[in-house]
Design a protein around this motif. Sequence first.
Motif, PDB file in Angstrom:
ATOM      1  N   UNK A 154       0.873  -1.178   0.000  1.00 32.79           N
ATOM      2  CA  UNK A 154       0.000   0.000   0.000  1.00 32.79           C
ATOM      3  C   UNK A 154       0.909   1.227   0.000  1.00 32.79           C
ATOM      4  N   UNK A 155       0.436   2.298  -0.606  1.00 35.48           N
ATOM      5  CA  UNK A 155       1.320   3.453  -0.753  1.00 35.48           C
ATOM      6  C   UNK A 155       0.551   4.751  -0.590  1.00 35.48           C
ATOM      7  N   UNK A 156       1.288   5.763  -0.260  1.00 38.40           N
ATOM      8  CA  UNK A 156       0.735   7.115  -0.179  1.00 38.40           C
ATOM      9  C   UNK A 156       1.809   8.068  -0.675  1.00 38.40           C
ATOM     10  N   UNK A 157       1.434   8.871  -1.651  1.00 30.63           N
ATOM     11  CA  UNK A 157       2.384   9.793  -2.280  1.00 30.63           C
ATOM     12  C   UNK A 157       1.861  11.211  -2.119  1.00 30.63           C
ATOM     13  N   UNK A 158       2.750  12.124  -1.740  1.00 26.62           N
ATOM     14  CA  UNK A 158       2.416  13.546  -1.678  1.00 26.62           C
ATOM     15  C   UNK A 158       3.218  14.264  -2.754  1.00 26.62           C
ATOM     16  N   UNK A 176      -2.592  14.754 -20.342  1.00 27.72           N
ATOM     17  CA  UNK A 176      -3.564  15.362 -19.432  1.00 27.72           C
ATOM     18  C   UNK A 176      -3.072  15.301 -17.987  1.00 27.72           C
ATOM     19  N   UNK A 177      -2.438  14.193 -17.635  1.00 26.92           N
ATOM     20  CA  UNK A 177      -1.890  14.087 -16.280  1.00 26.92           C
ATOM     21  C   UNK A 177      -0.818  15.137 -16.069  1.00 26.92           C
ATOM     22  N   UNK A 189       1.088  10.018  -9.935  1.00 31.63           N
ATOM     23  CA  UNK A 189       0.535   8.810 -10.543  1.00 31.63           C
ATOM     24  C   UNK A 189       1.666   7.867 -10.956  1.00 31.63           C
ATOM     25  N   UNK A 190       2.693   8.446 -11.551  1.00 28.67           N
ATOM     26  CA  UNK A 190       3.806   7.625 -12.050  1.00 28.67           C
ATOM     27  C   UNK A 190       4.481   6.879 -10.914  1.00 28.67           C
ATOM     28  N   UNK A 191       4.730   7.583  -9.808  1.00 28.05           N
ATOM     29  CA  UNK A 191       5.434   6.936  -8.694  1.00 28.05           C
ATOM     30  C   UNK A 191       4.558   5.858  -8.068  1.00 28.05           C
ATOM     31  N   UNK A 192       3.265   6.102  -7.979  1.00 28.78           N
ATOM     32  CA  UNK A 192       2.365   5.080  -7.428  1.00 28.78           C
ATOM     33  C   UNK A 192       2.357   3.845  -8.327  1.00 28.78           C
ATOM     34  N   UNK A 193       2.292   4.073  -9.623  1.00 26.51           N
ATOM     35  CA  UNK A 193       2.239   2.943 -10.556  1.00 26.51           C
ATOM     36  C   UNK A 193       3.573   2.202 -10.598  1.00 26.51           C
ATOM     37  N   UNK A 194       4.642   2.932 -10.378  1.00 26.35           N
ATOM     38  CA  UNK A 194       5.974   2.316 -10.393  1.00 26.35           C
ATOM     39  C   UNK A 194       6.051   1.177  -9.377  1.00 26.35           C
TER      40      UNK A 194
END
Lengths: 865, 159
Positions: free
Chosen positions: A128-132, A166-167, A176-181
């Motif tokens: 699970x992750x959380x990115x700011x 758009x992102x 988004x990129x870091x979460x998907x990584x």
Amino acid sequence: MKTNNSDSPIDELLRRSLPADPPESLDDSLDPAFEQLRRQLDSEELPPTPVADRLLFLVSGLHFRISAAASCLVLAAVFLLGPSRELTWAEVVQRFKGVKTFSVTLYQTTNPLEAPDKTELWVGEHRSSRVHNQGRVFFGRKGKVSKVFDVTSRKEIAVAGLSARELKEANLANGVHITRMLGDMKELSLDAIVKTFCGKMTYSPPLPAQSADIARDLKVFDLRSDRSTEWVRIWTLKSSGLPTRIRVWDPRRGDSIEAVFDYSAPQPDAAFDPDRFASDIASKSSLANRLYHLIADPGKQAVTPGDLFHETGYHMPEVVAMGQTPEGVVWIKSKRARNRKPDGGHFFGFGRLTDEHGQEYLHQFRHHHSYEDVTLEYHIPFDYGVGYRQPTRFTLTCWSQPISISQPGEIVGSTNITSWEPVARLPAREGISPPTTNDLLATLAREVRHREDWDRFDQLVALIAGKAEESRPAYIRDTLIMEKHSIFERNDQAFDMAQGLYVIAKPHLGTNYFGHSTVLREYLRGLTRAGKTAMVKATVATIYESLRVNRPEQVKYFVGNVLFTLRQFSSLKNPWALIPPSALDDPEIIEHLRQSGVRQTTSHHEDPAYQPWRNHAAKVFSQLQDRPFPAPVTILTDLPPFTQSDRTYRIDFPNRPELQLLRLKVKPSNLLFYLAWEQQQKAVPMADFKNLPDEPHNLTIVVRREVSSMDLYTHVLRSFNLVVRSTKIRRPVWVAQYDGRQLPNWRTVFPLSADHLGSARIRGSSSRNGITELLRLFAQSANSDLDRQSGLLTPDHVVIIDETGLPTERGPNQSWGSLNLSSGYAFWSGDEGTKLGREWFKNTFGITFKEEAREIEVLKLARAE
Amino acid sequence: MIRSVWRIVRNEDVARDVMQEALVKVHKNFRKIRKHPNPSALILRICHQEAISYWRKEKRRVEESLDNLNGHSFPDRDPIPDKSLIAAEQRMRIIAALGRLAPREAEAMTLLALEELTYPEIAAAMQCSQSTVRVLVSRARQRLRELLKTEKPSSLLVR
């Protein structure tokens, strides 16, 4: 015992001074290392020399008192007290594998001269992750973005289906990129993380960087590319074998990524829960509170203003000295004077003073000495110079002194004071002279003007001496009088004063717009009424250019205020034409206007969005050029309606100034509502469409310029064979009644606070918050399912009858603001919201609602006979 | 090994660090140590070398935590608190003085005085003759007398 036949005192001194018994904790620290060695030896290939052989050697060869188990620890220390000096990359990868939770802060720099873009990432159990990033919070699970929130607006942002472009445009790409990584990696390994950092560099296991052995406890690994100048460096701690920092650097361009790792205690599960985050941040008042909500500091330190407030709360200041001038102004010096609020803001001193006679005082914060935490505040009696009664006791109340209508004040506590320095001059502070009598009167007059207590205002301004061009208090006095003329629509008198005051303000407007904005506003209004638009344009341009140079931070407020002022004049077809073009191209100004609710930056006449309507109108004009239109209102039925867009406006006929073309898309119920509104709701619109159709119509209408809206709507309804009839019906109503208590100063009255119910149905503030408006809005919130377009009520809806007796019309020396009861309004729908609303009326104003059946006048639609 | 390191460094974290270095050396030279006539002496020598070498490399004072004074008394009696502080300062002076010796002099001195090895054992550990050991010890004693007699604690910091 062996001897050397040495009786040297130096030897004895050494033996005596350097005893050999190490602390037990040194031995104890080896126990866990021993256990880890056991596990490691069970799972890993033994080093080249068999452990057993080494153990045998050590046990047999050494003379020191260590247990048999601890003999293993001697060698275990090689691996476990710290890895060997020759820490390998494989060991580092292996250590990292055992880490279940960690956090990383990334600093990405594309231009070395600019500040880096910061991203914070927390990884929890089950990936699970959380990115700011950029004020957004991205929640993810195994690489899939579950929810994204914008901290400023507290709203969820939909990212599913957005393209990469758009992102990027929405500043969502990094998060988004870091979460998907995290999902792209088959396993959350250090190799995978470094590979991600490598980008297009060919990955190979990093090698120890011997030249970078900068500290005893750090091991540095480098990864270089033979095809580019980029390189990656990883710093690891020898003791734990874990990476602390990774840096990717391209010396060609100077862009870099820096990742700093943290292995503190894991975050609680709640930190990764997007639903919990969404429901909680609705009530969080500061950006810091929202952004870091649910993030825990392992050392139990507060991470948000709310956390800090939770630990400390509020406290009462302590009076150091207090005095009162002969005119009645009270000054108070207090220590421990700063209080911090949950949203990170703060307030100083007490803020409120009352006496046993119930006299009111205007609080003025003067100064806070940060280092000593001492505040000096004044309290000016409203009855200054007019029948002020000397009290024998003051009550000082410490309260949170809010400035926002959404945050009612909170009382910390009160203390009574029965002795102070009488006949004491106001204290000076740090060499600055205290305010004069005129200064205090001007301050009081400004407050009284805001309250629109015009009788008292007239008394006060008569006491302020001096000329505007010579004295600041006199300048303020005249500005306030000018404002009064404007409020009472004595426009000529307002403009006369504005012209004189503008001469005084002119040299300062380019460096201090805020200090003279009122004068400028009246001056521009007067010029606009007089049709002197060229002078308006020149004045605005001069001040704009000067502010851009001297006070760029004030420019957007200046442009916004000027635009707001000019748009009030319907005679100005294109107020935007009077604003310098470069101002309307400035993205910061555009954003400020957008946030202020100004969506348009060009007039309808020039806005491309209205071009289809103008094209349609041009065709209609060409066909109707010679047709007479004697009737006030003519609905065109022989021409096709305009369907291309909803962007239309009343457009003048060319060469026929008495006529206008407009498009009306309405249902009969809408027209009924408009009519009721026009009648200022003396009667309630009700609808019963069982037998009457309420279908939408798209009408093109030619109307004579002098026709009123009421006549227009009535005529259109008639064309549907409908009329509006007034009738009386008996139905349940709420009768609002007032108990006659003294009403509080409306500026100190804050709207109902009930955020635990979610978003308010209706919230805001306006210049008119009198009894009529508050009851109407309360009824609107109670009728939450009311069609807001038609406003039509059914027998089940709430109708409020005003029998409070509170003024609804202004008197001779009263403005609309004089009728205000509250600084704003907020009402919630539903039973609980309605109940809380009734309590607010009762507790704040003494207004209650009695439910009974009454005969009321209603407006109804009926078929024309 | 732990005791020999502890004698000199007097700090838990430093002791762990130094022991780690010593064990690495032991591990690396394992085959050589096995073949040595007096492996234990050699290992002790390695420990002392590392402890004193730590002093020289880091160039900092060994600070003895007051906590370490608890339970660590002179052989005959428990010192009263103020005397413990004096004892700690004296230890620091001595350790600093050891650091000022030539490396081989310090090795010989500590193996003799602290580990109470015999001259033959020391010679075997240091891979030199016994007479060389005696000369080294003599010089060390002389130097220590001079340092401990005349200089104030602060000037005994290893440079």
